[in-house]
Design a protein around this motif. Sequence first.
Motif, PDB file in Angstrom:
ATOM      1  N   PRO A  64       0.828  -1.213   0.000  1.00  0.00           N
ATOM      2  CA  PRO A  64       0.000   0.000   0.000  1.00  0.00           C
ATOM      3  C   PRO A  64       0.859   1.259   0.000  1.00  0.00           C
ATOM      4  CG  PRO A  64       0.009  -1.019   2.175  1.00  0.00           C
ATOM      5  CD  PRO A  64       0.751  -1.943   1.267  1.00  0.00           C
ATOM      6  N   ASN A  65       0.301   2.344  -0.515  1.00  0.00           N
ATOM      7  CA  ASN A  65       0.996   3.628  -0.522  1.00  0.00           C
ATOM      8  C   ASN A  65      -0.025   4.751  -0.427  1.00  0.00           C
ATOM      9  OD1 ASN A  65       0.461   4.758  -3.424  1.00  0.00           O
ATOM     10  ND2 ASN A  65       1.040   2.614  -3.740  1.00  0.00           N
ATOM     11  N   LYS A  66       0.434   5.978  -0.431  1.00  0.00           N
ATOM     12  CA  LYS A  66      -0.435   7.140  -0.234  1.00  0.00           C
ATOM     13  C   LYS A  66      -1.550   7.206  -1.273  1.00  0.00           C
ATOM     14  CE  LYS A  66      -1.400  11.146   1.767  1.00  0.00           C
ATOM     15  NZ  LYS A  66      -1.851  11.229   3.172  1.00  0.00           N
ATOM     16  N   ASN A  67      -1.282   6.744  -2.484  1.00  0.00           N
ATOM     17  CA  ASN A  67      -2.297   6.790  -3.529  1.00  0.00           C
ATOM     18  C   ASN A  67      -3.395   5.754  -3.341  1.00  0.00           C
ATOM     19  OD1 ASN A  67      -1.054   8.902  -4.823  1.00  0.00           O
ATOM     20  ND2 ASN A  67       0.054   7.613  -6.273  1.00  0.00           N
ATOM     21  N   THR A  68      -3.090   4.683  -2.614  1.00  0.00           N
ATOM     22  CA  THR A  68      -4.082   3.624  -2.432  1.00  0.00           C
ATOM     23  C   THR A  68      -4.758   3.671  -1.064  1.00  0.00           C
ATOM     24  OG1 THR A  68      -2.385   2.057  -1.674  1.00  0.00           O
ATOM     25  CG2 THR A  68      -2.871   2.104  -4.033  1.00  0.00           C
ATOM     26  N   ASN A  69      -4.139   4.387  -0.108  1.00  0.00           N
ATOM     27  CA  ASN A  69      -4.743   4.588   1.215  1.00  0.00           C
ATOM     28  C   ASN A  69      -4.264   5.942   1.732  1.00  0.00           C
ATOM     29  OD1 ASN A  69      -5.334   4.626   4.037  1.00  0.00           O
ATOM     30  ND2 ASN A  69      -5.430   2.387   4.054  1.00  0.00           N
ATOM     31  N   THR A  70      -5.153   6.900   1.802  1.00  0.00           N
ATOM     32  CA  THR A  70      -4.779   8.282   2.132  1.00  0.00           C
ATOM     33  C   THR A  70      -4.334   8.448   3.578  1.00  0.00           C
ATOM     34  OG1 THR A  70      -7.106   8.818   2.580  1.00  0.00           O
ATOM     35  CG2 THR A  70      -6.264   9.281   0.360  1.00  0.00           C
ATOM     36  N   ASN A  71      -4.499   7.422   4.424  1.00  0.00           N
ATOM     37  CA  ASN A  71      -4.017   7.500   5.806  1.00  0.00           C
ATOM     38  C   ASN A  71      -2.512   7.271   5.906  1.00  0.00           C
ATOM     39  OD1 ASN A  71      -6.542   7.932   7.177  1.00  0.00           O
ATOM     40  ND2 ASN A  71      -7.061   5.820   6.664  1.00  0.00           N
ATOM     41  N   ASN A 102       2.276   3.658  -9.822  1.00  0.00           N
ATOM     42  CA  ASN A 102       2.133   5.093  -9.558  1.00  0.00           C
ATOM     43  C   ASN A 102       2.400   5.454  -8.103  1.00  0.00           C
ATOM     44  OD1 ASN A 102      -0.118   3.874  -8.466  1.00  0.00           O
ATOM     45  ND2 ASN A 102      -1.562   5.446  -9.136  1.00  0.00           N
ATOM     46  N   THR A 103       3.169   4.620  -7.408  1.00  0.00           N
ATOM     47  CA  THR A 103       3.454   4.911  -6.011  1.00  0.00           C
ATOM     48  C   THR A 103       4.191   6.238  -5.855  1.00  0.00           C
ATOM     49  OG1 THR A 103       4.559   4.128  -3.999  1.00  0.00           O
ATOM     50  CG2 THR A 103       5.606   3.589  -6.092  1.00  0.00           C
ATOM     51  N   THR A 104       3.864   6.956  -4.768  1.00  0.00           N
ATOM     52  CA  THR A 104       4.547   8.218  -4.464  1.00  0.00           C
ATOM     53  C   THR A 104       5.419   8.091  -3.224  1.00  0.00           C
ATOM     54  OG1 THR A 104       2.617   8.967  -3.202  1.00  0.00           O
ATOM     55  CG2 THR A 104       2.740   9.632  -5.518  1.00  0.00           C
ATOM     56  N   SER A 105       5.557   6.890  -2.700  1.00  0.00           N
ATOM     57  CA  SER A 105       6.336   6.684  -1.482  1.00  0.00           C
ATOM     58  C   SER A 105       7.819   6.892  -1.760  1.00  0.00           C
ATOM     59  CB  SER A 105       6.112   5.280  -0.932  1.00  0.00           C
ATOM     60  OG  SER A 105       4.744   5.070  -0.636  1.00  0.00           O
ATOM     61  N   THR A 106       8.508   7.591  -0.847  1.00  0.00           N
ATOM     62  CA  THR A 106       9.934   7.840  -1.035  1.00  0.00           C
ATOM     63  C   THR A 106      10.796   6.759  -0.405  1.00  0.00           C
ATOM     64  OG1 THR A 106       9.978   9.246   0.938  1.00  0.00           O
ATOM     65  CG2 THR A 106       9.612  10.336  -1.178  1.00  0.00           C
ATOM     66  N   ARG A 107      10.206   5.907   0.432  1.00  0.00           N
ATOM     67  CA  ARG A 107      10.914   4.761   0.997  1.00  0.00           C
ATOM     68  C   ARG A 107      10.050   3.531   0.804  1.00  0.00           C
ATOM     69  NH1 ARG A 107      11.414   8.240   6.347  1.00  0.00           N
ATOM     70  NH2 ARG A 107      13.048   9.678   5.717  1.00  0.00           N
TER      71      ARG A 107
END
Length: 206
Positions: A64-71, A102-107
Amino acid sequence: SLTGKTLSDFGETVNGRTTYRLLADIDFYGIQSEVLLPIGYYEAKAFQHIFDGEGHSISNLILPNKNTNTNIVADFSGLFGCIGEEGIVKNLHLNQVSTTENTTSTRIGGIAAQNKGLILYCSVQNSMFHEIEKVGGICGSLSPTGYIVNCYTKYNYFHLADGYKSGGIAGDGNGNIINCYTYANRYNTISDSYSGGIAGESNSGI
């Protein structure tokens, strides 16, 4: 059935510290796992207990990442978001893990996005990682207090973006990586990107 059960039903607490045990293999095939929250999904919620996989595996997990779960805080994508300095994850194996393109996670890490504690006797294999900044088969960013011991990764594919870092064990390995190995990982490197079998970059690590 899990009806009526709480997280405490899966752990044993001694002196304020809980050990959670995985009692069987888990396969997420066909399940929308990308909408889940990572365990310890950001630093203030870092996992400070003990997770013992007891040698079992988790398969077909979409991280999961910010685009798939806004929490989720945008920095973290992994089974664990952040393992705290008191946290221990051991005896756990991941197979066919993947990120969304399309993940926006930096780690990004198979076991953890960031590790400040101890990851012991774990492995990640047959997985695909799309990189934003720091990605590792075991963990994306290994802090100076963190340890990865007796772990391995193999047959994983790392898709690097320009200027970013990937490693078979850790993307950014500034902690302690001990007695680990990688085998047959593939790195799609481009200009100004950093990749390594163990770590993409290590300024102060052992």
